[in-house]
Design an enzyme around this catalytic site. Structure first.
Site, PDB file in Angstrom:
ATOM      1  N   HIS A 125     -11.256  -3.139   3.405  1.00 44.35           N
ATOM      2  CA  HIS A 125     -11.115  -2.738   4.813  1.00 44.35           C
ATOM      3  C   HIS A 125     -11.874  -1.457   5.147  1.00 44.35           C
ATOM      4  O   HIS A 125     -11.919  -1.053   6.304  1.00 44.35           O
ATOM      5  CB  HIS A 125      -9.633  -2.554   5.133  1.00 44.35           C
ATOM      6  CG  HIS A 125      -9.041  -1.399   4.380  1.00 44.35           C
ATOM      7  ND1 HIS A 125      -8.912  -1.389   3.008  1.00 44.35           N
ATOM      8  CD2 HIS A 125      -8.579  -0.200   4.805  1.00 44.35           C
ATOM      9  CE1 HIS A 125      -8.387  -0.238   2.633  1.00 44.35           C
ATOM     10  NE2 HIS A 125      -8.169   0.503   3.702  1.00 44.35           N
ATOM     11  N   ASP A 126     -12.430  -0.791   4.146  1.00 38.98           N
ATOM     12  CA  ASP A 126     -13.193   0.443   4.387  1.00 38.98           C
ATOM     13  C   ASP A 126     -14.697   0.245   4.221  1.00 38.98           C
ATOM     14  O   ASP A 126     -15.468   1.180   4.432  1.00 38.98           O
ATOM     15  CB  ASP A 126     -12.780   1.526   3.376  1.00 38.98           C
ATOM     16  CG  ASP A 126     -11.360   2.000   3.566  1.00 38.98           C
ATOM     17  OD1 ASP A 126     -10.887   2.025   4.713  1.00 38.98           O
ATOM     18  OD2 ASP A 126     -10.723   2.353   2.550  1.00 38.98           O
ATOM     19  N   ASP A 184       0.855  -1.176   0.000  1.00 41.41           N
ATOM     20  CA  ASP A 184       0.000   0.000   0.000  1.00 41.41           C
ATOM     21  C   ASP A 184       0.898   1.234   0.000  1.00 41.41           C
ATOM     22  O   ASP A 184       1.773   1.366   0.853  1.00 41.41           O
ATOM     23  CB  ASP A 184      -0.868  -0.026   1.267  1.00 41.41           C
ATOM     24  CG  ASP A 184      -2.291   0.420   0.998  1.00 41.41           C
ATOM     25  OD1 ASP A 184      -2.460   1.527   0.445  1.00 41.41           O
ATOM     26  OD2 ASP A 184      -3.221  -0.313   1.365  1.00 41.41           O
ATOM     27  N   ASP A 234      -3.060   4.579  -2.332  1.00 40.46           N
ATOM     28  CA  ASP A 234      -4.110   5.154  -1.512  1.00 40.46           C
ATOM     29  C   ASP A 234      -4.562   6.509  -2.068  1.00 40.46           C
ATOM     30  O   ASP A 234      -3.714   7.359  -2.362  1.00 40.46           O
ATOM     31  CB  ASP A 234      -3.529   5.341  -0.098  1.00 40.46           C
ATOM     32  CG  ASP A 234      -4.581   5.584   0.948  1.00 40.46           C
ATOM     33  OD1 ASP A 234      -5.418   4.696   1.160  1.00 40.46           O
ATOM     34  OD2 ASP A 234      -4.554   6.670   1.563  1.00 40.46           O
ATOM     35  N   GLU A 264      -6.441   3.811  -5.878  1.00 33.96           N
ATOM     36  CA  GLU A 264      -7.739   4.035  -5.235  1.00 33.96           C
ATOM     37  C   GLU A 264      -8.217   5.426  -5.626  1.00 33.96           C
ATOM     38  O   GLU A 264      -7.545   6.415  -5.346  1.00 33.96           O
ATOM     39  CB  GLU A 264      -7.597   3.922  -3.714  1.00 33.96           C
ATOM     40  CG  GLU A 264      -8.936   3.953  -3.012  1.00 33.96           C
ATOM     41  CD  GLU A 264      -8.872   4.402  -1.566  1.00 33.96           C
ATOM     42  OE1 GLU A 264      -9.785   4.073  -0.804  1.00 33.96           O
ATOM     43  OE2 GLU A 264      -7.905   5.101  -1.188  1.00 33.96           O
TER      44      GLU A 264
HETATM   45  C1  GLC Z   1      -8.032   5.250   1.930  1.00 35.78           C
HETATM   46  C2  GLC Z   1      -7.854   4.033   2.802  1.00 35.78           C
HETATM   47  C3  GLC Z   1      -8.503   4.295   4.124  1.00 35.78           C
HETATM   48  C4  GLC Z   1      -7.825   5.481   4.763  1.00 35.78           C
HETATM   49  C5  GLC Z   1      -7.799   6.691   3.829  1.00 35.78           C
HETATM   50  C6  GLC Z   1      -6.801   7.687   4.292  1.00 35.78           C
HETATM   51  O1  GLC Z   1      -9.344   5.486   1.625  1.00 35.78           O
HETATM   52  O2  GLC Z   1      -8.356   2.894   2.164  1.00 35.78           O
HETATM   53  O3  GLC Z   1      -8.463   3.177   4.976  1.00 35.78           O
HETATM   54  O4  GLC Z   1      -8.473   5.823   5.943  1.00 35.78           O
HETATM   55  O5  GLC Z   1      -7.425   6.353   2.520  1.00 35.78           O
HETATM   56  O6  GLC Z   1      -5.496   7.203   4.119  1.00 35.78           O
END
Ligand code: GLC
Ligand code: CA
Length: 559
Positions: free
Chosen positions: A320-321, A98, A200, A247
């Site tokens: 995980h979110d 990540d 991310d 992402e």
């Molecule tokens: C992304 C991650 C999440 C995190 C956010 C800030 O959305 O998947 O878990 O809280 O970024 O880094």
């Protein structure tokens, strides 16, 4: 279409904190992951994506990094990392890390220096702005984790931007020195052997401060994002055959093509949020709505059609979110097994790279918490404070139900390995409670049961290796008007797959006689063990019943 290993691969996401604890402190760690690699190899996945394992004060469970070149103390040491990646590679799998570089932790050395004064060498590493003339915030942006996106720093008499928590200051990507730092740290991990990056919130790295708009419009998809990703590609990725997935909240299919078209040399694929946002409302995810299949179908179909031959999709229904997919789109009770398998058809039979989030292959469900104090995630606690206590937008009852449906800890509860008291995750006290249903839903039980969700996933993964149509076939939706059924075909040369999913807990009928003849097609896969191909092409489907027909299945059986 160009064939690529990362199109053919199945990715398994590990949330290290919750996967396996090796030393009894209640927190998952790298040595713990190592002890479970055989399980993953047996499942058959090709790539392991690990959520961040770098040094962090854990304000946001490692998504707030204080040193990119050190391992998080709770997770182990660099030696543990080397042993882990060595084993992963020996078992024929790959490791994707990540990359969290939209922001760092406020405890990162860069930020400590940057905040000291306005003239230090790193003064421009973060996004600092003066208060307005009347002393108020630079603008009205708000943080994804509630409250303003600006925090005042007396040392500089300025505000710094944090799209996430105030312990996650945003890096200033417009500064070439910052970009150089990022490429260097990426190269550091490439040299350690990582096979790719999950990036991310990577479409947030370029910000526009004066464009009119609201909230997220300001910092998503800024004007220089493509320029920066091309530069990164040239600096680190070009020629290295790594896998990249960005992402990208707020990205449209058109944006996705712009990020992933091979000739643009940016990313391999992105994670869209469109299908995850369909059951939210004007106040976002906490403003929940009932899930509607027609909306989901229309959205997924649009992504399939718009990306085919242009870019590449990633396929996920939870991570995980996000809440657990069975709880959100299926039935976590009576038809848990059937609906988990049916949902797996979506991520494995559409065009794109499938992602499995740890425990999904067991049909794990949302966490059975009874009070919000059992939750650990700052997002949930901040939202409660802001929406219930400060602004009074939601009643406590509404917010509790919203947390039950959407809290991120629903997916972060420990992996359910067996029926023992802490599910085989730890010998100590887990950092977040274990779901009581681990007595029934656990890996040990499912490995022994051929009819389990686990074995269905195993089958899907092995079929993907045999059948190019699963990877490269073109998608064509069927029965798009129906609100109870999600059905489609995949076409590649002579090969044809037909995928039919009853998305309800009731009995429904479907007539596919015009689409296929019995001679032509044979059963390929079903989530009910007594399924039979119908003579007439008319089917009565039981709750969540799903089947797949393949026009070359007969020949395959004979070989
Ligand atoms: C992304 C991650 C999440 C995190 C956010 C800030 O959305 O998947 O878990 O809280 O970024 O880094
Ligand atoms: Ca541990």
């Amino acid at each position: 279409m160009e064939r690529k290993w990362w199109k053919e691969a199945v990715v398994y996401q590990i949330y290290p904190r919750s996967f396996m604890d090796s030393n009894g402190d209640g927190i998952g760690d790298l040595a713990g992951i190592r002890t479970r690699l055989e399980y993953l190899r047996y499942l058959g996945v090709d790539v392991l994506w690990l959520s961040p394992f770098f040094k962090s004060p854990n304000d946001d469970n490692g998504y707030d990094i204080s040193d990119y070149r050190e391992i998080m103390t709770e997770f182990g040491t660099m030696a543990d990392f080397k042993a882990l990646i060595g084993d992963i590679h020996r078992l024929g799998m790959k490791l994707v890390m990540d990359l969290v570089v939209n922001h760092t932790s406020d405890e990162h050395a860069w930020f400590r220096e940057s905040r000291r004064d306005r003239t230090n060498p790193k003064h421009d590493y973060y996004i600092w702005k003066d208060p307005k003339a009347d002393g108020s915030l630079p603008n009205d942006w708000s943080s994804v984790f509630s409250g303003p996106a600006w925090t005042y720093s007396p040392e500089r008499d300025q505000y710094y931007l944090h799209v996430f928590s105030e312990k996650q200051p945003d890096l200033n990507w417009d500064n070439p020195a910052v970009r150089r730092e990022v490429y260097d740290l990426m190269q550091f991990w490439v040299d350690q052997g990582v096979d790719g990056f999950r990036m991310d919130v990577i479409n947030l790295i370029s910000k526009e401060f004066f464009r009119p708009g609201e909230g997220e419009d300001y910092f998503f998809m800024g004007p220089r994002v493509h320029e920066y990703l091309r530069e990164m590609n040239e600096a680190v990725l070009a020629g290295a055959d790594l896998m990249t997935v960005g992402e990208c909240p707020g990205a449209t299919p058109e944006d996705a093509v712009a990020f992933t078209a091979p000739e643009r040399h940016e990313l391999n694929m992105i994670f869209t949020f469109e299908h995850m946002d369909l059951d939210g409302g004007p106040h976002g995810k906490w403003d929940f709505r009932e899930f509607e299949l027609k909306k989901l179908k229309a959205n997924l179909s649009a992504w399939q059609e718009k990306l085919h031959g242009r870019g590449w999709n990633s396929l996920y229904l939870n991570n995980h979110d996000q809440p657990r997919m069975v709880s959100r789109f299926g039935d976590p009770g009576r038809y848990r097994v059937e609906s988990a398998k049916m949902l797996a058809n979506i991520t494995h039979f559409l065009e794109g790279t499938p992602y499995i989030y740890q425990g999904e292959e067991l049909g794990m469900t949302n966490l059975d918490f009874t009070h919000r104090s059992e939750l650990r995630d700052l997002e949930s606690h901040n939202a409660w404070q802001d929406l219930v206590e400060v602004r009074g937008i939601f009643s406590p009852e509404h917010m509790m139900e919203a947390l039950r449906r959407k809290a991120r800890d629903n997916a972060r509860s420990p992996m359910q390995w067996d029926a023992s008291p802490e599910a085989g995750f730890t010998t100590g006290t887990p950092w977040l409670k274990v779901n009581a249903n681990h007595a029934i839903i656990n890996a040990e039980a499912q490995l022994k049961d051929r009819a389990s969700v686990f074995h269905y996933y195993r089958k899907l993964i092995s079929l993907r290796r045999e059948l190019p149509v699963m990877v490269y076939g073109e998608y064509r939706e069927l029965f798009s008007e129906r609100a109870d059924l999600f059905a489609w075909e995949r076409l590649l040369g002579e090969e044809r797959l037909l995928v039919i999913n009853n998305f309800t807990d009731g009995t429904i009928t479907v007539d596919i006689s015009e689409l296929v003849t019995k001679e032509e097609f044979a059963l390929f896969l079903s989530n009910y063990d007594d399924f039979a191909v119908s003579e007439t092409g008319r089917y009565t489907l039981r709750p969540y019943e799903a089947f797949v027909l393949y026009n070359e299945a007969k020949e395959r059986e004979e070989v």
